[in-house]
Design a protein around this motif. Structure first.
Motif, PDB file in Angstrom:
ATOM      1  N   ASP A 162      -6.742  -8.576   7.169  1.00  0.00           N
ATOM      2  CA  ASP A 162      -7.900  -7.869   6.612  1.00  0.00           C
ATOM      3  C   ASP A 162      -7.457  -6.684   5.756  1.00  0.00           C
ATOM      4  OD1 ASP A 162      -9.748  -9.557   7.714  1.00  0.00           O
ATOM      5  OD2 ASP A 162     -10.176  -8.283   9.449  1.00  0.00           O
ATOM      6  N   ILE A 163      -6.449  -5.961   6.231  1.00  0.00           N
ATOM      7  CA  ILE A 163      -5.918  -4.827   5.469  1.00  0.00           C
ATOM      8  C   ILE A 163      -5.351  -5.301   4.139  1.00  0.00           C
ATOM      9  CG2 ILE A 163      -4.122  -3.041   5.414  1.00  0.00           C
ATOM     10  CD1 ILE A 163      -4.468  -2.782   8.446  1.00  0.00           C
ATOM     11  N   VAL A 164      -4.557  -6.375   4.196  1.00  0.00           N
ATOM     12  CA  VAL A 164      -3.953  -6.940   2.983  1.00  0.00           C
ATOM     13  C   VAL A 164      -5.048  -7.380   2.015  1.00  0.00           C
ATOM     14  CG1 VAL A 164      -2.600  -8.861   2.048  1.00  0.00           C
ATOM     15  CG2 VAL A 164      -1.802  -7.646   4.086  1.00  0.00           C
TER      16      VAL A 164
ATOM     17  N   ILE B 201       0.858  -2.583  -8.482  1.00  0.00           N
ATOM     18  CA  ILE B 201       0.140  -3.789  -8.104  1.00  0.00           C
ATOM     19  C   ILE B 201       0.910  -4.563  -7.030  1.00  0.00           C
ATOM     20  CG2 ILE B 201       1.179  -5.095 -10.024  1.00  0.00           C
ATOM     21  CD1 ILE B 201      -2.325  -5.584  -8.496  1.00  0.00           C
ATOM     22  N   CYS B 202       0.188  -4.996  -6.004  1.00  0.00           N
ATOM     23  CA  CYS B 202       0.840  -5.662  -4.866  1.00  0.00           C
ATOM     24  C   CYS B 202       0.904  -7.180  -5.020  1.00  0.00           C
ATOM     25  CB  CYS B 202       0.113  -5.308  -3.567  1.00  0.00           C
ATOM     26  SG  CYS B 202       0.208  -3.557  -3.133  1.00  0.00           S
ATOM     27  N   SER B 203       0.140  -7.724  -5.931  1.00  0.00           N
ATOM     28  CA  SER B 203       0.214  -9.150  -6.234  1.00  0.00           C
ATOM     29  C   SER B 203       0.806  -9.287  -7.627  1.00  0.00           C
ATOM     30  CB  SER B 203      -1.186  -9.786  -6.167  1.00  0.00           C
ATOM     31  OG  SER B 203      -1.116 -11.162  -6.462  1.00  0.00           O
TER      32      SER B 203
ATOM     33  N   VAL C 222       1.323   0.927   0.394  1.00  0.00           N
ATOM     34  CA  VAL C 222      -0.101   1.235   0.262  1.00  0.00           C
ATOM     35  C   VAL C 222      -0.766   1.313   1.635  1.00  0.00           C
ATOM     36  CG1 VAL C 222      -2.304   0.449  -0.663  1.00  0.00           C
ATOM     37  CG2 VAL C 222      -0.238   0.191  -2.025  1.00  0.00           C
ATOM     38  N   ALA C 223      -0.477   0.339   2.502  1.00  0.00           N
ATOM     39  CA  ALA C 223      -1.143   0.262   3.803  1.00  0.00           C
ATOM     40  C   ALA C 223      -0.762   1.417   4.720  1.00  0.00           C
ATOM     41  CB  ALA C 223      -0.815  -1.067   4.472  1.00  0.00           C
ATOM     42  N   GLN C 224       0.518   1.819   4.691  1.00  0.00           N
ATOM     43  CA  GLN C 224       1.006   2.839   5.616  1.00  0.00           C
ATOM     44  C   GLN C 224       1.188   4.207   4.971  1.00  0.00           C
ATOM     45  OE1 GLN C 224       1.344   2.287   8.872  1.00  0.00           O
ATOM     46  NE2 GLN C 224       0.672   0.165   8.579  1.00  0.00           N
ATOM     47  N   GLY C 225       1.083   4.261   3.644  1.00  0.00           N
ATOM     48  CA  GLY C 225       1.288   5.532   2.962  1.00  0.00           C
ATOM     49  C   GLY C 225       2.706   6.045   3.081  1.00  0.00           C
ATOM     50  N   CYS C 226       3.665   5.131   3.176  1.00  0.00           N
ATOM     51  CA  CYS C 226       5.068   5.527   3.356  1.00  0.00           C
ATOM     52  C   CYS C 226       5.820   5.464   2.033  1.00  0.00           C
ATOM     53  CB  CYS C 226       5.742   4.635   4.395  1.00  0.00           C
ATOM     54  SG  CYS C 226       5.722   2.870   3.999  1.00  0.00           S
ATOM     55  N   THR C 227       7.033   5.964   2.032  1.00  0.00           N
ATOM     56  CA  THR C 227       7.852   5.941   0.824  1.00  0.00           C
ATOM     57  C   THR C 227       8.381   4.536   0.574  1.00  0.00           C
ATOM     58  OG1 THR C 227       9.906   6.412   1.998  1.00  0.00           O
ATOM     59  CG2 THR C 227       8.577   8.315   1.269  1.00  0.00           C
ATOM     60  N   ARG C 228       8.845   4.321  -0.639  1.00  0.00           N
ATOM     61  CA  ARG C 228       9.432   3.012  -0.961  1.00  0.00           C
ATOM     62  C   ARG C 228      10.664   2.760  -0.097  1.00  0.00           C
ATOM     63  NH1 ARG C 228       9.263  -0.889  -4.803  1.00  0.00           N
ATOM     64  NH2 ARG C 228      11.179  -2.082  -4.973  1.00  0.00           N
TER      65      ARG C 228
END
Length: 207
Positions: free
Chosen positions: A7-9, A61-63, A189-195
């Motif tokens: 759902d998050i994705v 963009i994630c896709s 994006v989902a976790q707000g973490c660094t690359r």
């Protein structure tokens, strides 16, 4: 748990799909209104703003399949902001990516950008080569274009022979590299973490 993650994705992809749709609307409006760099209504700032937003979209963009289409948009906006080199870089890779998936409309659009870039930079015979690929049945226009200025063809041909790529093109080397990069971006994006954090996590996921 899996349904929650999915759902998050799905929500992330949906939001980015809407962002891409809005960018595409701006792109087509600007292109439809374009009547040349010397036209009274030409707004370089508006074109530059869209280019910057497209480049930001490319970074986030994630896709990554969006880029099959958006490389062509970026190429066109580089052309309309006066950057022939980057227009060619993105245009050539738009051709390559769309050829891989047999998207004839995507290939045609990318060849049109490359042709327009050549025409705009006084390289008519180079432009004709791309125009013939994009519009092979437009013989009267082709004959007209052949008579346009061609004194800059050597420079444009040099740019066309360069092997420089957009920084994101490396993610299309294989399905595995594309999937890994998409996972990294989704985690960011989902976790707000660094690359770096996202990459460490994704690198340790079972293949």
């Amino acid at each position: 748990m899996y349904d929650h993650v999915q759902d998050i994705v799905n929500n992330i992809i949906s939001e980015q799909l809407e962002e891409g749709h809005l960018l595409a609307e701006r792109f087509f409006r600007i292109c439809q209104e374009f009547r040349g760099f010397d036209a009274p209504n030409f707004d370089i700032d508006e074109n530059t703003a869209l280019l910057n937003d497209l480049l930001e979209f490319e970074k986030n963009i994630c896709s990554l399949e969006f880029l099959y289409m958006f490389y062509g948009y970026i190429a066109r906006m580089y052309l309309q902001t006066g950057n022939a080199e980057n227009s060619i870089i993105y245009g050539q890779d738009a051709v390559e990516l769309n050829e891989r998936v047999k998207d004839t409309e995507g290939v045609r659009a990318a060849n049109n950008v490359l042709g327009d870039c050549a025409f705009a930079n006084d390289s008519a015979l180079v432009g004709v080569e791309f125009f013939e690929k994009a519009q092979p049945r437009s013989l009267p226009q082709i004959e007209h274009y052949k008579k346009l200025p061609n004194h800059n063809a050597h420079h444009i041909n040099k740019l066309l022979k360069r092997k420089k790529r957009p920084s994101t093109f490396k993610y299309f080397e294989s399905p595995e590299t594309q999937k890994l990069e998409e996972s990294i971006r989704l985690m960011m994006v989902a976790q707000g973490c660094t690359r770096a954090t996202s990459k460490r996590y994704c690198d340790n996921l079972p293949s």
